[in-house]
Design an enzyme around this catalytic site. Structure first.
Site, PDB file in Angstrom:
ATOM      1  CE1 TYR A  22       1.866  -3.550  -8.945  1.00 21.40           C
ATOM      2  CE2 TYR A  22      -0.046  -4.537  -8.200  1.00 21.40           C
ATOM      3  CZ  TYR A  22       0.427  -3.621  -8.747  1.00 21.40           C
ATOM      4  OH  TYR A  22      -0.466  -2.807  -9.615  1.00 21.40           O
ATOM      5  CG  ASP A  29      12.613   7.301  -9.992  1.00 19.10           C
ATOM      6  OD1 ASP A  29      11.714   6.963  -9.260  1.00 19.10           O
ATOM      7  OD2 ASP A  29      13.526   6.409 -10.023  1.00 19.10           O
ATOM      8  CB  VAL A  30       7.246   8.584  -7.841  1.00 15.11           C
ATOM      9  CG1 VAL A  30       6.344   9.456  -8.904  1.00 15.11           C
ATOM     10  CG2 VAL A  30       7.104   7.455  -8.248  1.00 15.11           C
TER      11      VAL A  30
HETATM   12  P1  ADP Z   1      -1.191   0.482 -15.969  1.00 18.93           P
HETATM   13  O1  ADP Z   1      -1.360  -0.624 -16.861  1.00 18.93           O
HETATM   14  O2  ADP Z   1      -1.354  -0.014 -14.461  1.00 18.93           O
HETATM   15  O3  ADP Z   1      -1.645   1.821 -16.277  1.00 18.93           O
HETATM   16  P2  ADP Z   1       1.463   1.076 -17.121  1.00 18.93           P
HETATM   17  O4  ADP Z   1       2.772   0.530 -16.940  1.00 18.93           O
HETATM   18  O5  ADP Z   1       0.700   1.449 -18.472  1.00 18.93           O
HETATM   19  O6  ADP Z   1       0.533   0.684 -15.863  1.00 18.93           O
HETATM   20  O7  ADP Z   1       1.724   2.803 -16.434  1.00 18.93           O
HETATM   21  C1  ADP Z   1       2.611   3.106 -15.253  1.00 18.93           C
HETATM   22  C2  ADP Z   1       3.197   4.196 -15.730  1.00 18.93           C
HETATM   23  O8  ADP Z   1       3.957   4.655 -14.420  1.00 18.93           O
HETATM   24  C3  ADP Z   1       4.159   4.283 -16.800  1.00 18.93           C
HETATM   25  O9  ADP Z   1       3.640   5.550 -17.638  1.00 18.93           O
HETATM   26  C4  ADP Z   1       5.300   4.335 -16.407  1.00 18.93           C
HETATM   27  O10 ADP Z   1       6.540   4.937 -17.034  1.00 18.93           O
HETATM   28  C5  ADP Z   1       5.120   4.919 -14.864  1.00 18.93           C
HETATM   29  N1  ADP Z   1       6.052   5.027 -13.996  1.00 18.93           N
HETATM   30  C6  ADP Z   1       6.754   3.706 -13.560  1.00 18.93           C
HETATM   31  N2  ADP Z   1       7.694   3.972 -12.603  1.00 18.93           N
HETATM   32  C7  ADP Z   1       7.778   5.179 -12.435  1.00 18.93           C
HETATM   33  C8  ADP Z   1       8.366   5.915 -11.482  1.00 18.93           C
HETATM   34  N3  ADP Z   1       9.265   5.464 -10.702  1.00 18.93           N
HETATM   35  N4  ADP Z   1       8.352   7.374 -11.563  1.00 18.93           N
HETATM   36  C9  ADP Z   1       7.493   7.939 -12.320  1.00 18.93           C
HETATM   37  N5  ADP Z   1       6.754   7.150 -13.241  1.00 18.93           N
HETATM   38  C10 ADP Z   1       6.917   5.724 -13.017  1.00 18.93           C
END
Ligand code: ADP
Length: 260
Positions: free
Chosen positions: A160, A69-70
């Site tokens: 956002y 989780d970033v």
């Molecule tokens: P986009 O359509 O912009 O590519 P997505 O929702 O398909 O967006 O991709 C966002 C990615 O980020 C997903 O794989 C999701 O699991 C990941 N993600 C979202 N929040 C976190 C977080 N807190 N830490 C790590 N990864 C995350």
């Protein structure tokens, strides 16, 4: 031409959408790829797919997945520890993980606001903080997924949009500070991107055909981007081809910013 032979690229949110498309392009051009995603199942799926499609060299995998989780500094530290343990260096950081919050401001709960800021903004801060010392050693690059709504207004997306505007401002500051060390820092700013998520969403609207038409009409080029088109811009900014570009927020928006 393979622009990323011998390079290690870290992609947050590489388990789906634009992150996955970019991870694939990086791997196809020779990079070792670390996928950091809190969705471990999807991250592992992408890593396995890349390892099958582009087998690694010298006994190394092409791609690994680290569940993270970033917004949590311990998770971020672990991403870098594991990246270094497997590949020994970091050349490119692609900050792509984000969560959406499409609501009017007065409908957003305080906890929701805090969460979108924690993931979208603090997550980028933490990743950059850990990456910069390593990127100085490799004269590497940072690319961060911003959005057109970080540059111009968008209805029903204030939280956002605020994080995306902040990411652009932060990247410009970091670009100034890191320039002397040969580290470039840039953002990409897409408008609509036709991911599976957006396709599902349009399908669920009252009049899917009209919604799709509206989405197409937002863009001077008459349609949203594909994830691959956004990935191409990410690779350009990450590669030596953009060697004299830093602090930029590049619209990859099919002319959506031009007006109507
Ligand atoms: P986009 O359509 O912009 O590519 P997505 O929702 O398909 O967006 O991709 C966002 C990615 O980020 C997903 O794989 C999701 O699991 C990941 N993600 C979202 N929040 C976190 C977080 N807190 N830490 C790590 N990864 C995350």
């Amino acid at each position: 031409m393979r622009r990323f032979d011998g390079k290690t690229v870290l992609v947050t949110g590489g388990g789906s959408g634009i992150g996955e498309a970019s991870a694939e392009r990086f791997a196809a051009e020779g990079a070792s790829v670390v996928i950091a995603d809190w969705n471990e199942a999807e991250g592992l799926r992408v890593a396995e797919r890349l390892n099958a499609a582009f087998p690694g060299e010298s006994g190394l995998p092409r791609a690994v997945c680290v569940r993270a989780d970033v917004s949590r500094s311990a998770d971020v530290a672990d991403v870098f520890a594991q990246s270094l343990a497997v590949f020994g260096q970091v050349d490119v950081l692609f900050n792509n993980a984000a969560v959406i919050l499409p609501k009017r401001l007065e409908d957003i709960e305080e906890t929701e606001f805090d969460r979108v800021v924690a993931v979208n903004l603090k997550g980028v801060f933490l990743m950059m903080k850990h990456a910069l010392p390593l990127l100085k050693a490799t004269r590497g690059t940072i690319v961060t997924m911003a959005s057109l709504n970080g540059l111009v207004g968008q209805k029903q997306n204030p939280a956002y949009a605020a994080t995306k505007g902040a990411i652009i401002a932060m990247s410009k500051s970091v670009a100034l500070d890191a320039a002397a060390d040969g580290v470039r820092v840039n953002c990409v700013c897409p408008a609509g991107v036709m991911t599976p998520l957006l396709r599902d969403w349009t399908g669920r609207q009252e009049d899917p055909a009209a919604t799709l038409q509206e989405l197409n009409d937002m863009h001077a080029l008459g349609r949203p981007a594909t994830p691959e088109e956004v990935a191409e811009a990410v690779l350009f900014l990450a590669s030596g081809q953009s060697g004299f570009v830093t602090g930029a927020a590049l619209p990859v928006d099919g002319g959506a910013m031009l007006g109507y």
